[in-house]
Design an enzyme around this catalytic site. Structure first.
Site, mmCIF file in Angstrom:
data_model
loop_
_atom_site.group_PDB
_atom_site.id
_atom_site.type_symbol
_atom_site.label_atom_id
_atom_site.label_comp_id
_atom_site.label_asym_id
_atom_site.label_seq_id
_atom_site.Cartn_x
_atom_site.Cartn_y
_atom_site.Cartn_z
ATOM 1 N N ARG A 172 0.846 -1.213 0.000
ATOM 2 C CA ARG A 172 0.000 0.000 0.000
ATOM 3 C C ARG A 172 0.871 1.249 0.000
ATOM 4 N NH1 ARG A 172 -2.367 2.689 4.276
ATOM 5 N NH2 ARG A 172 -2.275 0.869 5.614
ATOM 6 N N ASP A 204 -6.690 17.211 -15.265
ATOM 7 C CA ASP A 204 -6.981 15.836 -15.670
ATOM 8 C C ASP A 204 -6.557 15.715 -17.132
ATOM 9 O OD1 ASP A 204 -8.177 13.481 -16.637
ATOM 10 O OD2 ASP A 204 -9.906 13.657 -15.290
ATOM 11 N N LYS A 233 -7.874 4.345 -19.337
ATOM 12 C CA LYS A 233 -8.163 4.799 -20.690
ATOM 13 C C LYS A 233 -6.948 4.608 -21.598
ATOM 14 C CE LYS A 233 -11.924 5.851 -18.555
ATOM 15 N NZ LYS A 233 -12.227 7.183 -18.055
HETATM 16 C C1 LIG Z 1 -12.632 7.701 -16.854
HETATM 17 C C2 LIG Z 1 -12.230 9.041 -16.408
HETATM 18 C C3 LIG Z 1 -12.028 9.333 -15.051
HETATM 19 C C4 LIG Z 1 -12.271 8.295 -13.966
HETATM 20 O O1 LIG Z 1 -11.425 7.215 -14.116
HETATM 21 P P1 LIG Z 1 -11.757 5.711 -13.603
HETATM 22 O O2 LIG Z 1 -10.516 4.972 -13.971
HETATM 23 O O3 LIG Z 1 -12.973 5.267 -14.319
HETATM 24 O O4 LIG Z 1 -11.980 5.795 -12.134
HETATM 25 C C5 LIG Z 1 -11.623 10.595 -14.705
HETATM 26 N N1 LIG Z 1 -11.439 11.546 -15.643
HETATM 27 C C6 LIG Z 1 -11.643 11.310 -16.950
HETATM 28 C C7 LIG Z 1 -11.419 12.403 -17.929
HETATM 29 C C8 LIG Z 1 -12.042 10.056 -17.385
HETATM 30 O O5 LIG Z 1 -12.246 9.827 -18.682
#
Ligand SMILES: *Cc1c(COP(=O)(O)O)cnc(C)c1O
Length: 402
Positions: free
Chosen positions: A69, A194, A219
């Protein structure tokens, strides 16, 4: 083969019984050669020869590995690789993209703090912020993110954070990151970006003044629709240490196997991103010319409102396209029912193309007013373009439209 080479009993172990010897299998460290692929250290803990070494490792985040962790060699390889690609000094891999977002927000905000966030955020982040406002007394102001002067205008004495997306979901808005980060810095804010939709191949927000970059590695970085993960990258060591301490308290850490899969994805990320962008260009251009399509949102199209900015900031326009159909919601529903090659599915960034209807899936947590403010129509469809041949993809979309 001697008994010890075979991993059999040696020394004191020779006197142990079979139950004991079965438990105590030693990891063999390679000598005289180096593994070509990063090994998977699927272990939750690490053992020590003596207490002082153990105590020293336990007391220092950068000490020897103790417990997964807090840190793990496979996860660390992944963190170092992404930190390097993003131009940061360190990174923390998390169990999901939302784990990364939660770690950043809960670690850096407290009750009474005010956040400036771009409108039209990822749906889960929008819901999380709403929850923090309702239950934790955080406050938020949503920005159009078109004019950097919005930052100073919305700032209060309690404003602490500016939260942006490099390429916003699903309409592909690209804000003037350097100007927004500079405005944030001037007001003493932490700028969080992000960067999921761009990946470090298309944009490295730290180079444009961001303080914290995060990804859903589920992604593009993972890239094969087989792993859920996230990562946070920072440049400033004090910020890194706060995020690591609180993130490990929250239990947001990535599992080593997830990090191992993400490393495998990362190795082909630049090649895949090039093809995602090229395929998206073919589809966006043809959708824009199709009589059934009212409007296409892809920042690579000259008519997209963010096109000029995207050209300056990005090394490619990404693989996500949104479009509105003449015929609104009804037409969007019948389109999603007719696709064959593209899958009706959430998420993006995998090898296969996915299609979704933001108003009923990814942005279903938003009120009709919030949807409208974010520019998302009930008839908007999103395509996350995969790596299939673009002509096969176009045949599928064309038959679903006709
Ligand atoms: C999918 C996504 C998230 C969240 O990610 P998870 O892996 O599903 O928890 C956050 N920001 C963006 C832009 C995303 O496409």
């Amino acid at each position: 083969m001697s008994e010890s080479e075979a991993g059999g009993p040696s020394g004191d172990q020779a006197h142990d019984r079979v139950q004991t010897r079965a438990v105590h299998i030693r990891a063999s460290a390679p000598e005289g050669s180096v593994p070509a692929a990063v090994p998977l250290y699927q272990t939750s803990l690490f053992t020590f020869e003596d207490l002082p070494t153990f105590a020293d490792a336990w007391s220092r985040p950068d000490g020897a590995f103790t417990y997964s962790r807090f840190g793990n060699p496979t996860t660390k390889s992944f963190e170092n690789a992404v930190a390097d690609l993003e131009g940061g000094t360190s990174a923390m891999a998390t169990a999901s993209g939302m784990g990364a977002v939660t770690t950043v927000l809960l670690s850096l905000l407290r009750t009474g703090d005010h956040v400036l966030a771009q409108r039209g955020l990822y749906g889960g982040v929008f819901a999380l912020i709403a929850d923090l406002c309702e239950r934790w007394g955080v406050e938020v102001t949503y920005l159009d993110a078109e004019d950097p002067a919005e930052v100073a205008a919305a700032c209060r004495p309690t404003t602490r954070m500016l939260y942006l997306e490099t390429i916003a979901n699903p309409l592909g808005q690209v804000c003037d990151l350097p100007a927004f980060a500079a405005a944030g810095r001037q007001s003493g804010l932490i700028t969080v970006v992000d960067n999921t939709f761009a990946s470090p191949v298309l944009c490295r927000p730290l180079e444009h003044g961001a303080d914290v970059v995060l990804h859903s590695t589920t992604k593009y970085i993972g890239g094969h629709a087989d792993v859920v993960g996230g990562i946070i990258v920072v440049g400033e060591p004090e910020l890194a240490s706060t995020l690591w301490r609180r993130g490990t308290e929250l239990g947001a850490t990535a599992d080593p196997f997830a990090a191992w899969l993400a490393i495998r994805g990362l190795q082909t990320l630049p090649v895949r991103m090039r093809q995602h962008c090229a395929n998206a260009e073919v589809l966006a251009t043809r959708l824009a010319e199709h009589p059934k399509v009212a409007r296409v949102y892809w920042p690579g199209l000259p008519e997209h409102p963010s096109h000029a900015r995207a050209r300056e900031l990005l090394e490619g326009f990404g693989g996500v396209i949104a479009f509105d159909l003449h015929g609104g919601e009804e037409a969007a529903r019948s389109f999603t029912a007719r696709i064959r090659l593209a899958s009706l599915a959430p998420s993006l960034g995998g090898v296969g193309t996915t299609v979704l209807h933001p108003a009923s899936i990814s942005h279903s947590g938003m009120s009709p007013d919030a949807l409208r403010a974010a520019g998302i129509d009930v008839g908007t469809v999103r395509i996350a373009v995969g790596l299939e041949h673009p002509e096969d993809l176009w045949s599928d979309l064309a038959q679903a439209l006709d």
